[in-house]
Design a protein around this motif. Structure first.
Motif, PDB file in Angstrom:
ATOM      1  N   ILE A 184       4.197   4.918  -2.536  1.00 36.68           N
ATOM      2  CA  ILE A 184       2.980   5.373  -3.221  1.00 36.68           C
ATOM      3  C   ILE A 184       2.381   4.266  -4.085  1.00 36.68           C
ATOM      4  O   ILE A 184       1.169   4.074  -4.115  1.00 36.68           O
ATOM      5  N   LEU A 185       3.225   3.531  -4.784  1.00 39.56           N
ATOM      6  CA  LEU A 185       2.736   2.516  -5.732  1.00 39.56           C
ATOM      7  C   LEU A 185       2.240   1.239  -5.067  1.00 39.56           C
ATOM      8  O   LEU A 185       1.318   0.606  -5.565  1.00 39.56           O
ATOM      9  N   HIS A 186       2.851   0.846  -3.964  1.00 41.43           N
ATOM     10  CA  HIS A 186       2.612  -0.494  -3.435  1.00 41.43           C
ATOM     11  C   HIS A 186       1.917  -0.557  -2.081  1.00 41.43           C
ATOM     12  O   HIS A 186       1.716  -1.650  -1.550  1.00 41.43           O
ATOM     13  N   THR A 187       1.582   0.602  -1.491  1.00 44.29           N
ATOM     14  CA  THR A 187       0.976   0.576  -0.159  1.00 44.29           C
ATOM     15  C   THR A 187      -0.194   1.552  -0.094  1.00 44.29           C
ATOM     16  O   THR A 187      -0.481   2.268  -1.049  1.00 44.29           O
ATOM     17  N   ALA A 188      -0.808   1.605   1.073  1.00 42.60           N
ATOM     18  CA  ALA A 188      -1.928   2.526   1.291  1.00 42.60           C
ATOM     19  C   ALA A 188      -1.495   3.992   1.225  1.00 42.60           C
ATOM     20  O   ALA A 188      -2.347   4.880   1.170  1.00 42.60           O
ATOM     21  N   SER A 189      -0.220   4.257   1.207  1.00 48.24           N
ATOM     22  CA  SER A 189       0.264   5.641   1.083  1.00 48.24           C
ATOM     23  C   SER A 189      -0.242   6.296  -0.197  1.00 48.24           C
ATOM     24  O   SER A 189      -0.442   7.505  -0.232  1.00 48.24           O
ATOM     25  N   ASP A 213       2.141   3.821   4.768  1.00 46.28           N
ATOM     26  CA  ASP A 213       0.909   3.660   5.541  1.00 46.28           C
ATOM     27  C   ASP A 213       0.441   2.219   5.635  1.00 46.28           C
ATOM     28  O   ASP A 213      -0.674   1.954   6.086  1.00 46.28           O
ATOM     29  N   GLY A 214       1.249   1.268   5.203  1.00 49.61           N
ATOM     30  CA  GLY A 214       0.856  -0.138   5.281  1.00 49.61           C
ATOM     31  C   GLY A 214      -0.160  -0.498   4.218  1.00 49.61           C
ATOM     32  O   GLY A 214      -0.131   0.018   3.113  1.00 49.61           O
ATOM     33  N   GLY A 215      -1.069  -1.394   4.565  1.00 54.37           N
ATOM     34  CA  GLY A 215      -2.098  -1.808   3.625  1.00 54.37           C
ATOM     35  C   GLY A 215      -1.689  -2.970   2.748  1.00 54.37           C
ATOM     36  O   GLY A 215      -2.399  -3.359   1.833  1.00 54.37           O
TER      37      GLY A 215
END
Length: 142
Positions: A54-59, A84-86
């Motif tokens: 949640i904190l570090h990606t597109a999630s 989710d990547g990103g």
């Protein structure tokens, strides 16, 4: 035993990328592993990996999600969180100074788990932590 029968059981859960879903992921893990000596470590690992997604990606962005998989056998528990990547950088253990407020989570996961595997694809990253029960001499973990 029938050739298609396995002692491994697998569960999956998809969560929206909201911070409150981390507690849902912990509860889900705790419910599945109730009574297992690996339950507490597994719950901490799922919490950390879900929060990182949640904190570090597109999630963690609008409409983002993260996905959990939990495989349980008599000899091992494998927990996977897919984001989710990103981000172009894969999750890695970082050695922070003692005053740092972030960056120790994957190190904690690495300390609790017997093995941590990071898989990167075009869709995102999957971090899998494996916990093994105490093996008997000559036994394989799964």
């Amino acid at each position: 035993m029938h050739e298609y029968t396995s002692t491994v059981r697998v569960w999956g859960l998809s969560c929206p990328g909201f911070p409150e879903e981390v507690s849902r992921a912990r509860r889900w893990t705790r419910d599945i592993l109730r009574g297992s000596p690996l339950a507490e470590d597994a719950e901490l690992i799922v919490s950390e990996l879900s929060a990182n997604a949640i904190l570090h990606t597109a999630s963690g962005r609008n409409c983002g999600t993260f996905h959990l998989a939990l495989a349980v056998s008599p000899r091992a528990v494998a927990l996977s969180v897919t984001d989710d990547g990103g981000t172009s950088t894969a999750p890695k253990v970082e050695h922070q100074d003692q005053d740092a407020e972030h960056g120790r989570g994957l190190g904690m996961v690495n300390a609790l788990a017997h093995r941590v595997i990071v898989h990167t694809s075009q869709a995102g990253h999957t971090v899998t932590a494996e916990l093994f029960t105490a093996p008997r001499p000559g036994d394989l973990p799964c």
